[in-house]
Every structure is written in C-alpha cells, then in structure tokens.
Design an enzyme around this catalytic site. Structure first.
Site, short mmCIF file in Angstrom:
data_model
loop_
_atom_site.label_atom_id
_atom_site.label_comp_id
_atom_site.label_asym_id
_atom_site.label_seq_id
_atom_site.Cartn_x
_atom_site.Cartn_y
_atom_site.Cartn_z
N ARG A 170 0.95 -0.87 0.12
CA ARG A 170 -0.16 0.16 -0.08
C ARG A 170 0.77 1.29 0.24
O ARG A 170 0.87 2.17 -0.79
CB ARG A 170 -1.25 -0.01 1.13
N SER A 183 -1.99 -16.76 6.54
CA SER A 183 -3.19 -16.15 6.33
C SER A 183 -4.32 -16.52 7.25
O SER A 183 -5.20 -16.42 6.68
CB SER A 183 -3.19 -15.10 5.40
N CYS A 210 -5.68 -19.38 16.99
CA CYS A 210 -6.25 -18.99 17.73
C CYS A 210 -7.35 -19.79 17.55
O CYS A 210 -8.11 -20.21 18.55
CB CYS A 210 -6.13 -18.04 18.05
#
Length: 475
Positions: free
Chosen positions: A23, A40, A44
C-alpha cells in the site's frame, strides 16, 4: 524488478508486512515465500473449529491466496527458505522441483514458531497430535466425527491434506482422550473434546494450570473443568505415548492411561532454522533479537512474529511472547519502515485471554512475584473478588482481580482477571495502564463507565486498585 522486499513466512507478521508495504510503495516488488500451502490463517481459532463452533476450515482464513495476489503480492507457496546469505543479500529456496537463490533488497524473517512434542516418546504415532497447523485441526475433527456424519463442507479448501483427513475420517471416533499440557492450547482443546462427550484427561507437569495467569485463575479453571467431568492431574509428567502404530495409552510414571487420541500442547519454540548460519543474533529466549524497528544485527534483515523478541513494556527488556496481535502489529510496522516510513514495532505487555467453558481468564504484565523480583522490583500484590455488575441486576457474577505493583515507585506491574461475566475484556483497562506507566493510585482514580447492566459503581478493577493502594500505604 531487482532487489525486492522478500518475506519468509506467509502468516500474521509476514502478510501484514507485505500488505502494508504494497500500500505504501505500490511500485515496488514484494515476494512472500511460504513453505506450506496454508497462508493467513487464525491459529487461535483452531480449537473452536475442532469443537464445531466454527463451521468450516476456510472460515479461519483471513485472506485467500487469490486475495493476496490481487494486492500485487508475489505469493509463492511450497517454497521453503533453507538459508540466508546477508552478504550476498540472497535466500536459498527449495521447492519440490527446483533449488534457487532469491535476491532481496530488504528481508523480513517471519517464520513463526513450531510445536514442541519432545521429550515425549511416541509423539509420532497415529492418533497423537499437536494443534499447530490447519491440517492437524482438520484431521482431529474428522477423527472425532462418526464416519457417516462427516460433512465435506466442514473440511473445505484446496490446501487440506486430504490423505491425512481421510485416514481419520474412516475410523470410529475415540472414546478417551489425553491432553498433555495445561496451557492455552491444552485448556481450549479440553473444552473442544468435552463437546464430543469423551472421557477427557488433562495432565500437567507443573502444579497449576495456565501458570502465567496466576494462582486464582488456575484454581477457578481447575474447578470448572472438574465440574465438567474432566480428570485433571497436576504435577504429572507424561513420559511416552504407547501403542502398536496407533496411540493406545499415555504413560506417566507408573500409571498407564488408556486413550484413543493424545493431544500434545506442551509449548512452542521460535522457528529460527533459516537464519542459523546467517550471523543473525538470537536473544536469551532463543528468538531473534531485534531493535525498536524490528531490525536484526544484520543490515536490511528484519524479524517479526513468533520467531522474534520484542521489548516488554514493564521491564524494558527483550522478551519472547508469541501472540497474534504482537505479530500483526510488528509486521505492519516493518512494512511501513521498509517502504520508507520508519515506524516502531511497539512494546508488549503479554496481554492474553483464554476461556474454559464459561470461565474467562485474562492477564497482562508481570503477575508472578518471583519474576517481578528477578526484574528488580519489590512486588506487592492483592487479589479481590467483586461483582461484575450491580448486585441487583440479573447476570451479576463474582469476578476475581489480582493486581501487582512495585512498592518503591507504586507503579502498576501487572494483573490477572478471572470470572464468568465479561471478565476477560476488563484486562484491557489494566493493559492500557501498564502501557501508560500508571501508578496504582492513578488506576484507582480512573473514570470508568458505570451502569447496572455493565458494571457496579466501583468496577472490579477499581476495587482491586483501591485495596492494593491501601497495602502500598501500609507501613
């Protein structure tokens, strides 16, 4: 394009860095080298997928590979980095079909951590698992589900190890399970297994569960687990898992406990293999040593996530605390820095939360007094119990708060919370106070919100600060 920003590791830290970098510097090349197929994803969330609260495996993906490529990131899965040459500014890459050197202008090592299964013999038997990757989660859930009830949509995604899943999907579900280790993963997986009405054993080498959360949290969690029928054994070290090709029992001293599935959750270690011969310094923890901007001692080489240390907000010293926000935040900062906007990775306080059924636990900073002394403090601590809401309002429950402070400076050092009514989220107040370097008196004067459905007039955190402040004032 010459000298790209090369990132080793395609999960939290690595892809946060890649996305931020792209970006900020859209015309520069960024290459992400990931040795596995999954990228990705939410580590958890895996216990909750196993339990069935998360419906499908793909729900745990933050970004798909296609979405990553759409961001202009050169994502290369199945590309394992086997070494780094900081002098030549190259990394050695291995795939199933080739070996090559990849040049870099800047390098981020975001290789994460690996699950520990030693020194337990038999950890390689079928039916023995560590819960540190998506394929393990898929295999465990398939094993727990009767073959006739397997839902193909629950094990979706083109990256799943189908052979492994199908091996367990054809078996009758286990009746007895041993969870070895009473940390985050162990406690969360106990809850997942209980949902399948299994005979669950939890074996923990130390004399308490969730050691970083303090004694009160450990006692409450043990009570909750035992009420659910879990057989909790403290001070019990598992020596081996035994069976003829498959896990049939765990052995702890002279005791042999028959089980059909064993889940090993005794910890993780930083994965520093790719930089072993690169002259990159490691900290005392064994993780990669970095400065305030995530830079290692080798020029143009950065590290972030579960493989790297960060500065602790209370001690001011490097610590290794592998947590999701830590990785994402550090990766994002490094992406900005490499793009030309120097951004500190920030400090950490080890803020974490976990639940055992309805019991919520959270902690931040330094809770253990012995550790506080080792860090040079003179710790004073108090534990109080207060209502989570106004006592007359439905849903109010006892909430225990432990606060620790330094006697000389009266600075807050850490805290822990346990309860059943929105207890864990209250830790954010304490974490913010730590980051701000507040004293206990400062915390006592905080203007926290009050309304009967949410909190009593004196929030449990304020009550704890008031009591601890009194102890600090005592001769």
């Amino acid at each position: 394009m010459a000298d790209p920003f090369v990132i080793v590791g395609g999960d939290a830290a690595g892809l946060s860095a890649a996305s931020k970098f792209k970006r900020e510097a859209p015309d520069r090349e960024v290459v992400v080298l990931e040795r596995g197929r999954w990228v990705s994803y939410a580590h958890c969330g895996m216990p909750y997928y196993v339990k069935g609260e998360v419906e499908s495996l793909s729900d745990l993906l933050s970004l798909s590979p296609a979405e990553i490529v759409e961001r202009g990131i050169d994502l290369r899965r199945g590309h394992e980095v086997t070494g780094v040459d900081p002098d030549a500014k190259t990394v050695r890459v291995r795939t199933d079909s080739e070996r090559y050197d990849q040049a870099y202008g800047d390098l981020l090592v975001a290789t994460g951590a690996r699950a520990v299964d030693g020194p337990i013999d038999g950890a390689d038997l079928e039916g023995a698992f560590t819960m540190h990757d998506m394929d393990a989660a898929a295999a465990v859930r398939a094993f727990l589900t009767p073959p006739a009830e397997i839902d193909p949509d629950a094990v979706d995604g083109e990256y799943v190890d189908r052979d492994r899943v199908e091996t367990y999907a054809t078996r009758e579900p286990p009746e007895a399970v041993a969870v070895v280790g009473g940390g985050y993963v162990g406690v969360e997986m106990v809850e997942a297994f209980e949902a399948y009405d299994l005979d669950v054993h939890l074996l923990q080498r130390p004399d308490r569960l969730l050691p970083p959360f303090g004694e009160t949290a450990s006692e409450r969690v043990i009570e909750t687990l035992r009420e659910r029928g879990v057989r909790v054994r403290l001070g019990t070290a598992v020596d081996e898992i035994v069976g003829d090709g498959r896990a049939e029992a765990v052995v702890a001293g002279d005791e042999r406990i028959p089980v059909d599935l064993a889940l090993i959750g005794i910890g993780i270690r930083p994965n520093t293999g790719p930089i072993e011969d690169a002259g990159v310094e490691l900290g005392d923890s064994g993780a990669i040593a970095v400065d305030d901007y995530g830079r290692t001692n080798r020029e143009h080489v950065y590290a972030a996530g579960d493989c790297a240390e960060m500065c602790h907000a209370v001690t001011g010293e490097p610590e290794w605390v592998p947590l999701g926000l830590t990785a994402n935040r550090a990766g994002r900062a490094i992406g900005a820095t490499v793009a030309g906007d120097p951004t500190p990775v920030g400090e950490i306080a080890g803020t974490a939360a976990v639940k055992a059924f309805e019991t919520e636990c959270a902690r931040t900073g330094i809770v253990d007094r012995d550790r506080a002394r080792e860090a040079g403090f003179d710790p004073v601590s108090e534990t109080i119990t207060a209502s989570s809401r106004s006592g007359y309002y439905p849903g109010a429950a006892e909430t225990a708060v432990t606060l620790v402070a330094d006697r000389e400076t009266e600075r807050l050092l850490g805290g822990a919370i346990v309860g059943t009514d929105r207890a864990a989220i209250r830790i954010d107040t304490i974490a913010t106070a730590l980051e701000a370097g507040m004293t206990v008196a400062d915390v006592e004067r905080l203007d926290l919100a009050y309304a009967p459905p949410f909190s009593p007039v004196w929030d449990p955190v304020l009550v704890a600060a008031k009591v601890l402040n009194g102890s600090l004032d005592a001769p």
